[in-house]
Design an enzyme around this catalytic site. Structure first.
Site, PDB file in Angstrom:
ATOM      1  N   ALA A  48       0.839  -1.192   0.000  1.00  0.00           N
ATOM      2  CA  ALA A  48       0.000   0.000   0.000  1.00  0.00           C
ATOM      3  C   ALA A  48       0.873   1.241   0.000  1.00  0.00           C
ATOM      4  O   ALA A  48       1.349   1.689   1.045  1.00  0.00           O
ATOM      5  CB  ALA A  48      -0.918   0.003   1.218  1.00  0.00           C
TER       6      ALA A  48
ATOM      7  N   TYR B 236       6.455  10.418   6.144  1.00  0.00           N
ATOM      8  CA  TYR B 236       5.485   9.555   5.465  1.00  0.00           C
ATOM      9  C   TYR B 236       5.866   9.378   3.993  1.00  0.00           C
ATOM     10  O   TYR B 236       5.954   8.249   3.493  1.00  0.00           O
ATOM     11  CB  TYR B 236       4.087  10.165   5.587  1.00  0.00           C
ATOM     12  CG  TYR B 236       2.980   9.310   5.015  1.00  0.00           C
ATOM     13  CD1 TYR B 236       2.686   8.053   5.542  1.00  0.00           C
ATOM     14  CD2 TYR B 236       2.205   9.767   3.952  1.00  0.00           C
ATOM     15  CE1 TYR B 236       1.653   7.274   5.030  1.00  0.00           C
ATOM     16  CE2 TYR B 236       1.176   9.001   3.427  1.00  0.00           C
ATOM     17  CZ  TYR B 236       0.906   7.764   3.970  1.00  0.00           C
ATOM     18  OH  TYR B 236      -0.110   6.991   3.449  1.00  0.00           O
TER      19      TYR B 236
ATOM     20  N   ARG C 292      -7.545  14.285   8.103  1.00  0.00           N
ATOM     21  CA  ARG C 292      -7.701  14.434   6.660  1.00  0.00           C
ATOM     22  C   ARG C 292      -8.988  15.195   6.365  1.00  0.00           C
ATOM     23  O   ARG C 292      -9.881  15.299   7.196  1.00  0.00           O
ATOM     24  CB  ARG C 292      -7.673  13.062   5.989  1.00  0.00           C
ATOM     25  CG  ARG C 292      -6.273  12.482   5.919  1.00  0.00           C
ATOM     26  CD  ARG C 292      -6.220  11.067   5.397  1.00  0.00           C
ATOM     27  NE  ARG C 292      -6.596  10.085   6.397  1.00  0.00           N
ATOM     28  CZ  ARG C 292      -6.354   8.774   6.280  1.00  0.00           C
ATOM     29  NH1 ARG C 292      -5.760   8.308   5.199  1.00  0.00           N
ATOM     30  NH2 ARG C 292      -6.714   7.943   7.235  1.00  0.00           N
TER      31      ARG C 292
END
Length: 321
Positions: free
Chosen positions: A115, A146, A187
């Protein structure tokens, strides 16, 4: 029975993958250490005979005694709130952790799905972003924990493909939303819905002209299942996301309208290295998988608002108790 091991199984996307593979007749082994995953996402599977759970931090290692046909490596804090709170863990899980998962896949001769993320493109200078684009990433900025972790995992995965012939498939996931996202995820979809339902002002960073595309989780899971089950492939990296593009300011208005909220929109400075544009080129997914998103933003947002309404009510009841 075919077996799949899913790291990050208690996460938003990971838990939906557990459900889907069980539905498809697989035996699922879920792995998570709950750093950012939610145990509640897997509670409904606790008595399912085709589900097994292993609580483990994969940074420390990963073993499994039985055979494995497929491994999905989805363990990693994915929201800005989480990866900025756990920067070292984020880097480690997609470096040391990835090496452990790859070694297990090599040992078991498993197909391996990693992923990755649209964040590997950084603040893109090409729009929309095809798989061939190499990105515009700040390697030392706050988001790099990240971005660069995912880019390293991609490189390590491809090294195992070239060195050992491991069946590696990398999916670059663009903004995905839906039930099981955390209330204060950080988010844009959960932020806006949570703020609107609570009657708070919606926080737009910058002037709101930056764009995002939003893929409902069921569409994403469908694409991942197709990638996982396809026998012959002529790709190693694939974008998965919804190419419909929205300005953040317009998306905020949509959420206010859909929730019936009286919330206002306020503006705050744009975070460092925040992408100005984000839209997947899914030409390859359409050609290779005959896949494209089917669930409209209107339907997906309706389902997500219902989930958040229920979550907020449950938390309010808990607070009263």
């Amino acid at each position: 029975m075919k077996k799949v091991l899913i790291t990050g199984a208690a996460g938003f996307i990971g838990s939906h993958l557990c459900d889907r593979f069980i539905k498809e007749g697989w035996y699922v082994i879920g792995v998570d250490n709950f750093l950012s995953g939610n145990p509640e996402n897997l509670e409904h599977l606790s008595s399912n005979q085709n589900f097994e759970f292993i609580e483990r931090d994969i940074i420390t290692g990963l073993n499994y005694a039985g055979h494995l046909d497929l491994i999905l490596h989805f363990a990693c804090p994915a929201s800005p709130v989480d990866y900025l709170n756990f920067p070292i863990e984020t880097l480690m899980v997609d470096s040391v952790g990835t090496s452990h998962v790859l070694n297990l896949a090599k040992e078991k001769k498993s197909r391996y799905i990693f992923a990755s993320t649209s964040e590997v493109y950084g603040d893109p200078q090409i729009h929309p972003q095809p798989e061939s684009y190499r990105g515009n990433v700040n390697p030392v900025g706050p988001r790099s924990v990240y971005d660069e972790a995912k880019r390293f995992s991609e490189a390590l995965s491809m090294a195992y493909y070239r060195e050992y012939g491991l069946d590696v498939r990398i999916v670059r996931i663009f903004n995905t939303y839906g039930p099981r996202m955390k209330l204060e995820d950080g988010r844009v979809v959960p932020n806006f819905i949570f703020q609107a339902l609570k009657g708070m002002d919606l926080t737009v960073y910058g002037d709101g002209s930056q764009t995002r595309s939003f893929c409902y989780v069921d569409d994403l899971v469908e694409g991942i299942v197709l990638v996982a089950e396809q026998e012959e492939i002529d790709y190693r990296v694939l974008n998965l996301g919804n190419p419909d593009e929205y300005k953040i300011i317009d998306f905020a208005q949509i959420i206010i309208e859909k929730t019936g909220s009286n919330s206002k929109i306020i503006f705050k400075p744009l975070p460092r290295d925040d992408p100005k544009m984000r839209k997947p080129d899914i030409t390859k997914a359409v050609e290779c998988l005959q896949w494209k998103p089917e669930i409209s933003l209107d339907e997906g947002i309706r389902r997500t608002i219902e989930f958040f309404q229920s979550e907020i009510e449950d938390h309010e009841i808990e607070d009263q108790d």
